[in-house]
Design a protein around this motif. Structure first.
Motif, mmCIF file in Angstrom:
data_model
loop_
_atom_site.group_PDB
_atom_site.id
_atom_site.type_symbol
_atom_site.label_atom_id
_atom_site.label_comp_id
_atom_site.label_asym_id
_atom_site.label_seq_id
_atom_site.Cartn_x
_atom_site.Cartn_y
_atom_site.Cartn_z
ATOM 1 N N TYR A 290 1.126 -28.937 -2.149
ATOM 2 C CA TYR A 290 0.287 -28.052 -1.252
ATOM 3 C C TYR A 290 1.140 -27.023 -0.524
ATOM 4 O O TYR A 290 0.688 -25.874 -0.622
ATOM 5 C CB TYR A 290 0.125 -29.145 -0.037
ATOM 6 N N SER A 303 -7.457 -28.991 0.656
ATOM 7 C CA SER A 303 -8.231 -30.102 1.116
ATOM 8 C C SER A 303 -9.891 -29.597 0.970
ATOM 9 O O SER A 303 -10.735 -30.761 0.565
ATOM 10 C CB SER A 303 -7.992 -30.503 2.423
ATOM 11 N N GLY A 304 -10.213 -28.367 1.454
ATOM 12 C CA GLY A 304 -11.625 -28.126 1.381
ATOM 13 C C GLY A 304 -12.327 -28.994 2.344
ATOM 14 O O GLY A 304 -13.643 -29.092 2.503
ATOM 15 N N LEU A 305 -11.729 -29.391 3.620
ATOM 16 C CA LEU A 305 -12.101 -30.097 4.392
ATOM 17 C C LEU A 305 -12.956 -29.237 5.737
ATOM 18 O O LEU A 305 -13.419 -29.802 6.596
ATOM 19 C CB LEU A 305 -11.293 -31.100 5.281
ATOM 20 N N SER A 306 -12.621 -27.720 5.719
ATOM 21 C CA SER A 306 -13.019 -27.161 6.963
ATOM 22 C C SER A 306 -14.295 -27.403 7.223
ATOM 23 O O SER A 306 -14.610 -27.285 8.360
ATOM 24 C CB SER A 306 -12.452 -25.472 6.424
ATOM 25 N N ASN A 432 -8.243 -19.322 1.439
ATOM 26 C CA ASN A 432 -7.639 -18.667 2.751
ATOM 27 C C ASN A 432 -7.159 -17.213 2.241
ATOM 28 O O ASN A 432 -7.194 -16.335 3.042
ATOM 29 C CB ASN A 432 -6.972 -19.551 3.305
ATOM 30 N N ASP A 463 -18.228 -23.003 6.758
ATOM 31 C CA ASP A 463 -17.401 -23.351 7.623
ATOM 32 C C ASP A 463 -17.229 -22.574 8.869
ATOM 33 O O ASP A 463 -16.264 -22.614 9.803
ATOM 34 C CB ASP A 463 -15.879 -23.854 7.095
ATOM 35 N N ASP A 465 -16.595 -20.708 12.026
ATOM 36 C CA ASP A 465 -16.310 -21.546 13.362
ATOM 37 C C ASP A 465 -16.157 -20.586 14.366
ATOM 38 O O ASP A 465 -15.584 -19.555 14.239
ATOM 39 C CB ASP A 465 -15.167 -22.156 13.026
ATOM 40 N N ASN A 469 -13.024 -18.164 13.191
ATOM 41 C CA ASN A 469 -13.569 -16.976 12.486
ATOM 42 C C ASN A 469 -13.064 -15.589 13.314
ATOM 43 O O ASN A 469 -12.381 -14.925 12.664
ATOM 44 C CB ASN A 469 -14.935 -17.055 12.225
ATOM 45 N N ASN A 472 -9.108 -15.461 13.218
ATOM 46 C CA ASN A 472 -8.454 -14.858 11.911
ATOM 47 C C ASN A 472 -8.905 -13.438 11.795
ATOM 48 O O ASN A 472 -8.011 -12.582 11.289
ATOM 49 C CB ASN A 472 -8.767 -15.822 10.591
HETATM 50 C C1 LIG Z 1 -10.584 -13.599 8.102
HETATM 51 C C2 LIG Z 1 -10.672 -15.224 7.921
HETATM 52 C C3 LIG Z 1 -11.804 -15.608 8.474
HETATM 53 C C4 LIG Z 1 -11.552 -17.392 8.532
HETATM 54 N N1 LIG Z 1 -12.635 -17.806 9.068
HETATM 55 C C5 LIG Z 1 -12.541 -19.286 9.260
HETATM 56 C C6 LIG Z 1 -14.057 -20.114 9.789
HETATM 57 O O1 LIG Z 1 -14.687 -19.378 10.236
HETATM 58 N N2 LIG Z 1 -13.786 -21.355 9.729
HETATM 59 C C7 LIG Z 1 -12.444 -22.134 9.290
HETATM 60 O O2 LIG Z 1 -12.617 -23.410 9.484
HETATM 61 N N3 LIG Z 1 -11.422 -21.467 8.856
HETATM 62 C C8 LIG Z 1 -11.578 -19.861 8.608
HETATM 63 N N4 LIG Z 1 -10.524 -19.574 8.313
HETATM 64 C C9 LIG Z 1 -9.140 -20.256 8.156
HETATM 65 C C10 LIG Z 1 -9.094 -20.576 6.524
HETATM 66 O O3 LIG Z 1 -9.337 -19.758 5.635
HETATM 67 C C11 LIG Z 1 -9.976 -21.881 6.307
HETATM 68 O O4 LIG Z 1 -9.637 -22.687 7.346
HETATM 69 C C12 LIG Z 1 -9.467 -22.587 4.934
HETATM 70 O O5 LIG Z 1 -9.501 -21.564 3.746
HETATM 71 C C13 LIG Z 1 -10.414 -23.769 4.679
HETATM 72 O O6 LIG Z 1 -10.168 -24.286 3.578
HETATM 73 P P1 LIG Z 1 -9.469 -25.662 3.506
HETATM 74 O O7 LIG Z 1 -10.190 -26.889 4.316
HETATM 75 O O8 LIG Z 1 -9.397 -26.054 1.836
HETATM 76 O O9 LIG Z 1 -7.962 -25.619 4.090
HETATM 77 P P2 LIG Z 1 -6.675 -26.320 3.977
HETATM 78 O O10 LIG Z 1 -5.660 -25.489 3.405
HETATM 79 O O11 LIG Z 1 -6.764 -27.626 3.259
HETATM 80 O O12 LIG Z 1 -6.350 -26.474 5.447
HETATM 81 C C14 LIG Z 1 -6.585 -27.722 6.224
HETATM 82 C C15 LIG Z 1 -7.440 -27.283 7.603
HETATM 83 O O13 LIG Z 1 -6.531 -26.401 8.448
HETATM 84 C C16 LIG Z 1 -7.417 -25.519 8.978
HETATM 85 N N5 LIG Z 1 -6.981 -24.293 8.927
HETATM 86 C C17 LIG Z 1 -6.272 -23.762 7.739
HETATM 87 N N6 LIG Z 1 -5.964 -22.641 7.967
HETATM 88 C C18 LIG Z 1 -6.391 -22.207 9.251
HETATM 89 C C19 LIG Z 1 -6.334 -20.728 9.678
HETATM 90 N N7 LIG Z 1 -5.927 -19.826 9.492
HETATM 91 N N8 LIG Z 1 -6.959 -20.669 10.970
HETATM 92 C C20 LIG Z 1 -7.597 -21.934 11.556
HETATM 93 N N9 LIG Z 1 -7.676 -23.161 10.801
HETATM 94 C C21 LIG Z 1 -7.120 -23.309 9.710
HETATM 95 C C22 LIG Z 1 -8.910 -25.758 8.473
HETATM 96 O O14 LIG Z 1 -9.490 -26.465 9.473
HETATM 97 C C23 LIG Z 1 -8.440 -26.511 7.245
HETATM 98 O O15 LIG Z 1 -9.715 -27.107 6.799
HETATM 99 C C24 LIG Z 1 -10.758 -17.970 8.294
HETATM 100 C C25 LIG Z 1 -9.402 -17.129 7.512
HETATM 101 C C26 LIG Z 1 -9.445 -15.840 7.536
HETATM 102 C C27 LIG Z 1 -8.402 -15.252 6.974
#
Ligand SMILES: Cc1cc2nc3c(=O)[nH]c(=O)nc-3n(C[C@H](O)[C@H](O)[C@H](O)COP(=O)(O)OP(=O)(O)OC[C@H]3O[C@@H](n4cnc5c(N)ncnc54)[C@H](O)[C@@H]3O)c2cc1C
Length: 539
Positions: A290, A303-306, A432, A463, A465, A469, A472
């Motif tokens: 990771y 994880s794809g859990l967002s 991300n 996702d 949020d 959102n 970020n």
């Molecule tokens: C411009 C922009 C907009 C975004 N909008 C959102 C959004 O609307 N909703 C959202 O959940 N995330 C958002 N993100 C953050 C991030 O991109 C996603 O959480 C992530 O891609 C989700 O994939 P994952 O669950 O596989 O992440 P993993 O890498 O598996 O991470 C685990 C969890 O950590 C949290 N997380 C990780 N990175 C961030 C971050 N930078 N900010 C907040 N939480 C994070 C998420 O809940 C995620 O599911 C945004 C990022 C950017 C740059």
């Protein structure tokens, strides 16, 4: 307005607290709604919002605990698609997710005999009225942290209290509540590093203080719950249909046609994904672990859990505890990523206007292009590949407007950006790293206001949020808390070479990649970077 839905015409209430367009008051509408479900009375009401799960749901567990006078408690569950002022209307992709998540919860509740009332309207009116008509004495929900929504919850609590009803709110959406993590002086954090350090201490202390309550094997004692009336699954399904959450129900093109291949909304889907992730975090290390792999969009290590967290289908604490228990660098990096989510909410709690105002006020003077965003026009524009038709639509816009359409539809000719925007369009999510790169191109190279990008993501992400959102987007644009410095402008081509070296990701989403039909770049990256830096220096 009340609409007819497969025989169930009472699921959409007037947004006015006084009554529907047809002149029927909310009290009468609720009475008819409950009649549709065959619900007469209930001891307790569970108000579901962003916590669409039964496991590890403290509010639901509290509500289901113990019976009444030696008899099992009767519980009715309710979900209100809120339409009152202050609640941000859901984007289209989130609506798609919600539709399926509500179906999943309907089935789970039906299995334990809890009727599930679904409707739309002003929850501060509908919920107390529903509680009154059912004659319930206890109500529970999971807390939320955005000022306008906190105000709704406070008003409902007050109304119920005045009637002698016990209303209880519980934590469960985040790892830490926004007021729990405080500086030594008692203030809030603006920088992520110290925030995450303190948050981890808070979590560790909780584990020491109450180890058994965090075992997460506890689920509500559902054997103590019996509905007095029996589940009316079909009524709920008809009501969910009545919310018009799917594009087909609103007469839109089938932009969601691939979504179901990528996602399984609902608690069962959330657990399936989480368990798969628990397996991989312990077995993949080094470049494929990771910590290193999460930046590579074609490696399936994240994880794809967002979206599951967004709709509360799984509790973040369960995931955090499970992963931290694995130990090692990959697990630690993941847990710190999860804490970015808490940090975004911590900041939104202290800055309720984060979605509309630059945190660093001087950025309001930055000459970003702004224009009214008509999302419907973008949806009607042709997807990538049909350049001629695309041009027809973009002619309706000024230059920045047409640049925006090209960005949103993935036709900028800048391959990593186009792949990301097409991934978003087709799947409702985007990796991300690519979110950062696409956001940087929009705000810095194309000079378009971050709020327009935020709105597009809000509409297109499953996702999407309220906190993550805008937080970020402000981070990417350089105007937020602990943001990327403005002068660090991502070069999408360099990023592509580094994180998608063999173009696997770009080829997956750009059919015409490296063919003559792929468009030339919309913007000169070097020149636009120079202009952005000049504008920044003039602030
Ligand atoms: C411009 C922009 C907009 C975004 N909008 C959102 C959004 O609307 N909703 C959202 O959940 N995330 C958002 N993100 C953050 C991030 O991109 C996603 O959480 C992530 O891609 C989700 O994939 P994952 O669950 O596989 O992440 P993993 O890498 O598996 O991470 C685990 C969890 O950590 C949290 N997380 C990780 N990175 C961030 C971050 N930078 N900010 C907040 N939480 C994070 C998420 O809940 C995620 O599911 C945004 C990022 C950017 C740059």
């Amino acid at each position: 307005m009340s609409i007819m839905v497969q025989g169930l015409e009472h699921s959409v209430f007037s947004s006015s607290s006084q009554g529907s367009g047809s002149g029927v008051g909310v009290g009468e509408q609720v009475r008819r709604l409950l009649a549709d479900y065959g619900c007469g009375s209930a001891d307790r009401v569970m108000w579901f919002r962003d916590d669409l799960r039964l496991r590890d749901n403290a509010a639901f567990e509290w509500l289901c605990g113990g019976g009444v006078g030696g008899k099992p408690a009767s519980v009715v569950a309710v979900f209100v698609l809120e339409s009152q002022q202050g609640s941000r209307p859901l984007g289209r992709a989130s609506k798609w997710w919600l539709y399926h998540s509500l179906f999943s919860l309907t089935r789970d509740l039906a299995q334990v005999g809890v009727p599930f009332v679904v409707c739309a309207g002003d929850s501060s009116v509908v919920v107390p009225e529903l509680v009154r008509q059912l004659g319930a004495r206890k109500v529970a929900w999971s807390r939320r942290y955005h000022a306008p929504l906190c105000a709704v919850d406070a008003s409902v609590k007050e109304t119920l209290k005045q009637r002698g009803v016990v209303a209880r709110s519980c934590a469960g959406f985040l790892l830490t509540e926004p007021w729990q993590v405080r500086t030594n002086q008692g203030g809030d954090y603006r920088v992520y590093g110290p925030f995450s350090k303190k948050a981890m201490q808070v979590l560790e202390q909780e584990r020491i203080d109450a180890p058994t309550s965090l075992s997460h094997t506890v689920t509500a004692d559902l054997s103590a719950v019996r509905s007095s009336v029996g589940g009316r699954e079909e009524a709920t399904m008809a009501a969910v249909d009545g919310l018009c959450l799917l594009p087909a129900q609103r007469g839109e093109p089938a932009w969601d046609k691939e979504f179901a291949q990528h996602h399984r909304p609902g608690e069962i889907g959330a657990w399936a994904r989480a368990e798969e992730f628990f397996r991989t975090i312990g077995t993949r290390h080094g470049d494929d672990g990771y910590a290193c792999g999460r930046d590579f969009p074609s490696k399936q290590v994240v994880s794809g859990l967002s979206p599951h967290f967004r709709f509360g289908e799984i509790s973040p604490r369960v995931v955090y505890d499970q992963v931290i228990g694995v130990g090692g660098q990959d697990a630690l990096v993941f847990c710190k990523e999860l804490l970015w989510r808490d940090f975004a909410w911590h900041r939104l709690f202290h800055n309720p206007l984060m979605e509309v105002e630059c945190i660093r006020g001087e950025f309001e003077q930055y000459p970003w292009a702004r224009f009214p965003l008509e999302l419907d026009v973008v949806y009607r524009s042709q997807p990538a590949g049909s350049r001629d038709e695309f041009r027809l639509v973009s002619e309706q816009f000024s230059t920045p407007g047409s640049d925006f359409v090209a960005w949103a539809r993935g036709t900028t000719g800048i391959s990593l950006v186009d792949a990301g925007m097409r991934e978003l369009w087709r799947t409702g999510v985007m990796h991300n790293r690519v979110r950062m790169v696409t956001g940087s191109l929009l705000t810095k190279n194309l000079g378009i206001d971050w709020r327009l990008g935020e709105q597009w993501f809000w509409d297109a992400l499953v996702d999407a949020d309220l906190a993550a959102n805008p937080f970020n987007w402000q981070w990417v644009a350089g105007c937020g808390d602990d943001a990327a410095p403005f002068f660090r402008i991502f070069n999408p081509d360099t990023q592509a070479k580094r994180f998608d070296p063999d173009a696997t990701y770009r080829k997956e989403f750009i059919e015409e990649f490296s063919t003559p039909s792929y468009p030339p770049p919309l913007v000169d990256l070097k020149e636009s970077r120079r202009c952005a830096l000049d504008a920044y220096r003039s602030l």
